[in-house]
Design a protein around this motif. Structure first.
Motif, short mmCIF file in Angstrom:
data_model
loop_
_atom_site.label_atom_id
_atom_site.label_comp_id
_atom_site.label_asym_id
_atom_site.label_seq_id
_atom_site.Cartn_x
_atom_site.Cartn_y
_atom_site.Cartn_z
N ILE A 87 15.02 -6.25 3.45
CA ILE A 87 14.10 -5.53 4.34
C ILE A 87 12.70 -5.52 3.73
N ASN A 89 11.40 -7.65 1.77
CA ASN A 89 10.82 -8.99 1.82
C ASN A 89 10.25 -9.31 3.20
N ARG A 90 10.78 -8.63 4.24
CA ARG A 90 10.30 -8.89 5.60
C ARG A 90 9.13 -7.99 5.98
N MET A 91 8.74 -7.10 5.06
CA MET A 91 7.65 -6.17 5.41
C MET A 91 6.31 -6.86 5.35
N ARG A 92 5.35 -6.22 6.01
CA ARG A 92 3.99 -6.76 6.01
C ARG A 92 3.23 -6.38 4.76
#
Lengths: 283, 269, 308
Positions: A87, A89-92
């Motif tokens: 999760i 790693n997928r953040m902005r």
């Protein structure tokens, strides 16, 4: 010229020879010495301590508890830490850095302070955790956390979680994000992408994180000492008692050396497994 | 890149709460006005922070930890630099084995190290001394110092040193004017990471510290073993605040990820 | 006797000879390119001249003196590295001044010479910047200025333009040539790019497997390649009935070798043809003059000079 690298390593080698190898060898030797209440340590070579540690059911139980705790801590850390790393790693951009700091930061905060936090949260019947669990209607009566294995497992999972997130995060960094997109373009749903594309690639990260967490959990001292107390002994707290309370150093040394050997075996075995299974993927 | 869905974000919130809860609880309880452990509800008080002043053991342990961390990390970096240069630049028999040896304190349980040092220092007459503490802390922080100095030594472009040589610089000038300035960020971050690890070390130190040479974490641990009261929460809150401040500075200066994973950012392209 | 002499220069790594008995004389003020594919030994040769690699055997003489007896730091050569190797912690002016400082040049003269040299490479206003604040092309010029400011006896360029994009590279080639003409420094260029070597140098040394296959002026090597390797490396070639023919030498004619156009590719200033003939596939390059040209599938005849 040929001697140059060795000369550069001399200071470190001297330090390790003098202050690591000698003391460790002395400890192994110590575990074969005799000890008596009144005579103290006797520098003889006997197997008494090893015999006691290996045959006494008290020690069996204590080692079983140590590795049971370590196993559950590792399991929980992998189960909850790996998804969080994904999760993250997928953040902005700004959030990613902020939450990485929030999750990895505790690694650098004193273990004693963090464990104290759990002692306060568990704190007998009126502890915050019990209040919250009862408030959510999950339990009807307060659960005992202090001086129980469950409490030690929860606190240790918290203490060691950053290592797991870090290991999985590092392996996610090596992942080409286009590969996920490629799978989506080929018609894979999000769950399939996760299971068939992402998970196999981060598995080595999870495994190496698991090895670190297991080793640290099995040898952790401050957390089991504070949460488990004197009633719930693990290998490290037992060795501590032998050294600083009972003063039976040879027996304590035997416990510590056995723990070290067991951990070396586990780490070595796990590394072999990782190498064999993943060598072809990550050459 | 796809975004996290609502389920993922809920999970994330719960996870972060789990990670922060014990730390925040300690900080809250430290502000209690009561004489016992409780959450400050309507009134906040600094009385337990003032109370720290009444316990000189905590103050002296704090300064000892600071010095111990600073000295042992500096020595660890000093030993790591030549070793890192050797490992980064030469291929020699025993290179892998030496690297593994120098990184081994990461994998040897601190409990075992504590016991080994207790036995060793008692035998050689360093039991319970500050010198013993420094020696033992150098050993446990060397992997951190070495990892970051190694990363910056590996990231160093050899041709930059060749350029200096071709311009007429002698070996010592190259070392002083080119190599050391270029690996300096690695040295500083290696020292900082080593310092934090030394400052927090408790498992090993609890075995070798004697009354009079206790470090702050050891003092806190022994205090908690006896009883848990608001005083130790305010001490812990101070430790947490100092660590968080150091963390923010380090993150701005080097990037925490790089510090923990030990990757070299390198220069330029 | 040439200004810079390499005599039977050999360097072996284990059983492999990276450079194998290379003999070369470079005249004062000359611009020579060492050209060849990666692993041909051109970089090793350069490093032996610079002193970073020791030869296994052979000699290097500069102005009649044995260069191998002189330490790398005392050779007084200017080197531009492939990665530029600028000192990232120094400003542009400090980078350029470093070599002068090592020579013990007084501060006032240092300032003048640094300013002059930066002016020469067109960076007069950039002295206070740090390398990372500059573009690749600008960093390249700083590296050149740093090498030139010490007035080197020989300038060594190690793939100096390979990190630049194609358009910038062309501009830098012209500029590099002009600067070299202005200062007149003897220059050795190492490159794998035959266009770059031919554009810049007075003579090229085509290297393969540690040996010089041909040494000569660029047009001579291109028109009269000594070996098939040189012919292939310096440009597209056709091997028709045992003879080597450059594609741009072949034209469409009324009679001659008969064939059919397999593919035709438009490349702006020229057309690239692949023609099926009885002697195999022949590559033809024709200038784009705006006239109508044969299309794919058309029957054509090929003619060239020297063909019977």
């Amino acid at each position: 010229m040929r001697a140059a690298p060795y000369l550069l390593c001399v200071p470190a080698l001297v330090l390790f020879a003098g202050v690591v190898i000698v003391p460790l060898s002395m400890t192994v030797l110590l575990s074969f010495h005799d000890w008596g209440q009144y005579k103290g340590i006797e520098p003889v070579f006997i197997l008494k301590n090893w015999h006691e540690v290996l045959s006494d059911s008290y020690f069996h139980e204590m080692f079983a508890r140590t590795f049971r705790v370590a196993f559950f801590v590792t399991l929980l850390a992998a189960l909850f830490g790996a998804p969080e790393a994904y999760i993250l790693n997928r953040m902005r951009s700004p959030w990613r850095g902020i939450f990485l700091l929030v999750i990895l930061g505790p690694l650098l905060i004193s273990v004693v302070a963090r464990t104290l936090g759990w002692a306060l949260l568990f704190g007998g019947n009126s502890g915050l955790v019990n209040k919250a669990l009862m408030g959510m209607g999950l339990i009807s009566a307060p659960l005992p956390f202090m001086f129980t294995e469950v409490g030690v497992v929860v606190a240790l999972t918290h203490v060691l979680m950053p290592y797991m997130v870090l290991a999985v995060w590092a392996s996610l960094q090596r992942l080409d994000p286009q590969v996920e997109n490629a799978a989506v373009a080929l018609g894979a749903g999000p769950f399939t992408v996760l299971r068939r594309i992402v998970l196999p690639q981060v598995m080595p990260g999870i495994l190496s994180g698991a090895v670190i967490v297991f080793a640290l959990a099995a040898s952790a001292f401050a957390t089991p000492a504070i949460i488990g107390g004197r009633r719930l002994k693990v290998a490290s707290t037992l060795a501590y008692d032998e050294f600083l309370n009972t003063l039976n150093w040879p027996l304590g040394a035997a416990v510590a050396v056995l723990l070290l050997l067991a951990l070396i075996a586990v780490i070595w075995g796990a590394n072999r497994l990782v190498e064999r299974r993943y060598a072809q993927v990550f050459a | 890149m796809s975004r996290n869905g609502p389920i993922a974000l809920t999970y994330h919130v719960l996870f972060v709460s789990f990670m922060l809860a014990p730390i925040l609880v300690v900080c809250f309880v430290a502000f209690t006005p009561e004489g016992y452990l409780s959450f400050p509800t309507d009134r906040w008080s600094l009385r337990w922070f003032y109370a720290i002043a009444q316990y000189p053991e905590f103050i002296s342990a704090f300064w000892r930890s600071l010095w111990l961390g600073a000295i042992s990390s500096a020595i660890a970096v000093g030993i790591s630099v030549p070793a890192a240069l050797a490992i980064a630049r030469y291929r020699f028999p025993g290179r892998e084995a030496m690297t593994a040896l120098f990184m081994s304190p990461l994998m040897i349980p601190h409990l075992v190290l504590g016991i080994a040092f207790l036995r060793f220092f008692t035998q050689i007459g360093l039991g319970g001394t500050f010198t013993g503490l420094v020696l033992s802390h150098i050993v446990v922080v060397i992997p951190f110092a070495l990892r970051l100095t190694l990363a910056s030594a590996v990231g160093l472009d050899r041709s930059i040193e060749h350029a200096a040589v071709s311009l007429g610089a002698s070996e010592s000038v190259v070392l002083r004017r080119i190599t050391l300035p270029l690996v300096l960020p690695g040295l500083v971050s290696g020292w900082a990471l080593a310092f934090i690890n030394s400052f927090d070390e408790v498992t090993m130190t609890v075995f070798i510290a004697a009354p009079g040479t206790e470090t702050l974490p050891v003092r806190m641990f022994l205090y908690i073993q006896d009883n848990i009261d608001p005083l130790v929460t305010s001490v812990s809150a101070c430790v947490i605040a100092i660590t968080v401040a150091a963390l923010l500075v380090l993150d701005r200066a080097f990037g925490l990820e790089r510090l923990l994973i030990g990757r070299s950012a390198g220069h330029g392209r | 006797m040439a200004f810079l002499e390499l005599e039977k220069l050999t360097r072996s790594f284990g059983a492999h000879n990276a450079v194998d008995g290379l003999t070369l004389g470079v005249e004062k003020g000359e611009f020579v390119a060492l050209l060849g594919p990666s692993g041909c030994g051109k970089t090793t040769t350069l490093q032996m001249i610079a002193g970073f690699v020791e030869p296994t055997s052979g000699a290097i003489r500069l102005g009649g003196k044995d260069l191998l007896a002189i330490k790398p730091a005392k050779r007084g050569l200017g080197i531009v590295f492939q990665s530029y190797a600028l000192f990232p912690h120094m400003t542009v002016a400090e980078n350029v001044a470093f070599g002068l400082e090592m020579q013990g040049v007084a501060a006032a003269e240092r300032r003048t010479r640094v300013a002059e040299t930066l002016e020469l490479v067109g960076l007069g206003a950039f002295g206070a910047r740090f390398p990372r604040q500059m573009s690749g092309g600008q960093q390249q010029r700083v590296a050149l200025a740093r090498a030139l400011v010490i007035r080197p006896q020989v300038l060594l360029l190690d793939e100096p333009l390979s990190n630049l994009d194609a358009k910038l590279r062309e501009g830098m080639q012209i500029e590099l040539r002009q600067i070299q003409r202005t200062v007149g420094t003897t220059t050795i260029l190492v490159t794998h790019d035959q266009a770059e070597a031919m554009a810049l140098s007075d003579r090229i040394v085509v290297m393969n497997q540690g040996k010089a296959e041909q040494i000569g002026p660029p047009h001579e090597a291109y028109e009269r390649p000594a070996t098939p390797f040189v012919a292939n490396f310096l440009g597209k070639t056709n091997l028709v009935n045992g003879a080597t023919v450059r594609p741009e030498r072949i034209s469409f004619a009324e009679s001659g070798l008969a064939g059919t156009v397999r593919t035709r590719i438009f490349q702006g200033n020229h057309w690239l043809y692949q023609v099926d003939t009885a002697s195999g596939l022949v590559t033809v390059i024709r200038q784009n003059t705006g006239e109508a040209m044969p299309g794919e599938g058309d029957a054509v005849h090929l003619g060239w000079e020297g063909r019977a």
